[in-house]
Write an enzyme that holds these catalytic residues in place. Structure first.
Site, PDB file in Angstrom:
ATOM      1  N   TYR A 191      21.495   2.887  11.310  1.00  0.00           N
ATOM      2  CA  TYR A 191      20.119   2.397  11.212  1.00  0.00           C
ATOM      3  C   TYR A 191      19.439   2.902   9.925  1.00  0.00           C
ATOM      4  O   TYR A 191      19.369   4.113   9.683  1.00  0.00           O
ATOM      5  CB  TYR A 191      19.423   2.923  12.463  1.00  0.00           C
ATOM      6  N   HIS A 215      16.757 -11.136   9.531  1.00  0.00           N
ATOM      7  CA  HIS A 215      16.122 -10.034   8.792  1.00  0.00           C
ATOM      8  C   HIS A 215      17.243  -9.203   8.164  1.00  0.00           C
ATOM      9  O   HIS A 215      18.102  -8.696   8.884  1.00  0.00           O
ATOM     10  CB  HIS A 215      15.295  -9.209   9.789  1.00  0.00           C
ATOM     11  N   HIS A 260      19.006  -6.229   5.422  1.00  0.00           N
ATOM     12  CA  HIS A 260      18.899  -5.021   4.592  1.00  0.00           C
ATOM     13  C   HIS A 260      20.025  -5.041   3.566  1.00  0.00           C
ATOM     14  O   HIS A 260      21.073  -5.657   3.777  1.00  0.00           O
ATOM     15  CB  HIS A 260      18.939  -3.748   5.450  1.00  0.00           C
ATOM     16  N   HIS A 276       8.364   2.505   5.820  1.00  0.00           N
ATOM     17  CA  HIS A 276       9.394   3.557   5.945  1.00  0.00           C
ATOM     18  C   HIS A 276       9.655   4.203   4.576  1.00  0.00           C
ATOM     19  O   HIS A 276       9.828   5.414   4.468  1.00  0.00           O
ATOM     20  CB  HIS A 276      10.731   2.961   6.413  1.00  0.00           C
ATOM     21  N   ASP A 292       8.082  -2.918   6.958  1.00  0.00           N
ATOM     22  CA  ASP A 292       9.379  -2.274   6.685  1.00  0.00           C
ATOM     23  C   ASP A 292       9.229  -1.349   5.476  1.00  0.00           C
ATOM     24  O   ASP A 292       9.813  -0.257   5.426  1.00  0.00           O
ATOM     25  CB  ASP A 292      10.474  -3.329   6.439  1.00  0.00           C
TER      26      ASP A 292
HETATM   27  C1  LIG Z   1      11.876  -0.152  14.739  1.00  0.00           C
HETATM   28  C2  LIG Z   1      11.595  -0.467  13.355  1.00  0.00           C
HETATM   29  C3  LIG Z   1      12.714  -1.047  12.522  1.00  0.00           C
HETATM   30  O1  LIG Z   1      12.516  -0.594  11.206  1.00  0.00           O
HETATM   31  C4  LIG Z   1      12.827  -2.553  12.654  1.00  0.00           C
HETATM   32  C5  LIG Z   1      13.571  -3.141  11.514  1.00  0.00           C
HETATM   33  O2  LIG Z   1      12.997  -3.608  10.544  1.00  0.00           O
HETATM   34  C6  LIG Z   1      15.041  -3.114  11.506  1.00  0.00           C
HETATM   35  O3  LIG Z   1      15.659  -2.743  12.528  1.00  0.00           O
HETATM   36  O4  LIG Z   1      15.616  -3.449  10.464  1.00  0.00           O
HETATM   37 MN    MN Z   2      14.211  -3.674   8.746  1.00  0.00          MN
END
Ligand SMILES: CC[C@H](O)CC(=O)C(=O)O
Ligand code: MN
Length: 341
Positions: A284, A193, A195, A16, A13
């Site tokens: 996203y 997961h 963010h 990115h 991650d």
């Molecule tokens: C397709 C990659 C994406 O960054 C996956 C991920 O970590 C997310 O959706 O948070």
């Molecule tokens: Mn992610």
């Protein structure tokens, strides 16, 4: 509460956040420190998964196979995982990953598209890999829809399915609801997961654990797409305070985050205006760098592009919409200026 399996995804991650510029040497160093800290799973690949080094997703500066080679050479008792997005990655990449020593394949799809993952779960299992299903943009669907999608992945051979808060748009109550529903519906592990767009990456991960999550993700110093992820070192500290013993060495993680990961940040690790707008609009996170580039090119406020992408419900893989949206917004602005004249 039992100890969760922690996956550190700094080297996936986090890719990115550094425009996919990790070097094999850097990967070797970080993996050896994470392994010394006894982090059970370490994810390494292009930010958008195996085979995703493309014009649309951003080219990697170094072949991910060289990165994976270094990861495997330094992993000690940890397992190396790679992300895989059907369509960006193909079956040959799964075969190659297994040959290179990857042990866990995390198959990521938009959270209503589990059906496209069947052949990849089958291939991963044939190649002897542990498998994880990654339901991206999980804030866009209610718990019952996610549970049905997760159930499909379970039937395809997933060993675990994750609720993935790709936009950092969930709040603790909505995390609890989703994780609890998956726990009720599945007999495999459930993961979460996070963010950090709303400042809730750690709080949401704790909520997921309270709802029964078996697996959680973090990145050192939070290095990750957009607002970044739950910080692995903070998660481990919080778990210790909650008397949940993961066996992970906090001191080694803290030093690695400070000395090795903090210096490579390209922008300050704060929830700035654009990150907050992304989480609030449910967009996203890995769109952000592309949005900023487009905003500069078309002389627009990035927030306007983010809000429009949110209105259009853009999903992972639709990065090409960013330029379309920017162009349309610029044309609208020019037309309005003409009217005022
Ligand atoms: C397709 C990659 C994406 O960054 C996956 C991920 O970590 C997310 O959706 O948070
Ligand atoms: Mn992610």
């Amino acid at each position: 509460m039992k100890a969760p399996i922690v996956t550190d995804t700094t080297l996936r991650d986090g890719s990115h956040a550094v425009s996919h510029s990790f070097t094999p040497e850097y990967v070797g160093t970080v993996v050896s420190r994470l392994a010394e800290a006894k982090v059970p799973v370490i994810e390494v690949s292009h930010g958008s998964g195996l085979g995703a080094s493309t014009i649309q997703q951003g080219f990697s500066t170094h072949s991910e196979w060289l990165l994976i080679e270094q990861a495997v050479a330094n992993k000690k008792d940890s397992k190396i995982a790679s992300l895989f997005v059907p369509g960006l990655g193909t079956r040959p990449e799964i075969l190659k990953a297994a040959e290179y020593g990857v042990e866990v394949l995390r198959i990521a799809v938009h959270c209503t598209e589990a059906d496209v993952s069947l052949q990849y779960f089958e291939q991963a299992k044939k190649s002897g890999l542990d498998t994880v299903g990654f339901l991206m943009m999980s804030h866009t669907q209610p718990a019952e829809v996610l549970a049905k999608q997760a159930k499909l992945m379970e039937s395809y051979g997933a060993d675990c399915v994750y609720v993935v808060d790709s936009a950092g748009a969930l709040v603790p109550e909505s995390v609890r609801e989703r994780v609890a529903r998956l726990k009720d519906s599945l007999s495999i592990n459930v993961g979460f997961h996070a963010h950090n767009n709303l400042g809730l990456a750690i709080g949401n991960t704790v909520a997921a654990l309270e709802a029964g999550a078996d697996q959680i993700d973090g990145t050192l110093r939070g290095l990750g797409a957009g607002a970044g992820n739950a910080q692995t070192e903070v998660l481990v500290a919080v778990l210790k305070k909650m008397k949940i013993e993961t066996g992970i060495n906090l001191t080694v993680l803290m030093d690695t985050a400070e000395e090795i990961v903090a210096p490579i940040f390209k922008y300050p690790s704060v929830i700035d205006r654009d990150n907050l707008a992304t989480g609030y609009a449910g967009v996203y996170n890995s769109f952000l760098l592309h949005v900023r580039e487009a905003a500069e090119k078309f002389k627009l406020n990035p927030v306007a592009i983010i809000e429009e992408l949110g209105r259009r419900h853009a999903v992972a893989g639709q990065e090409d919409w960013i330029l379309d949206v920017a162009l349309e917004l610029q044309q609208k602005e020019l037309a309005q200026k003409e009217l005022v004249k």
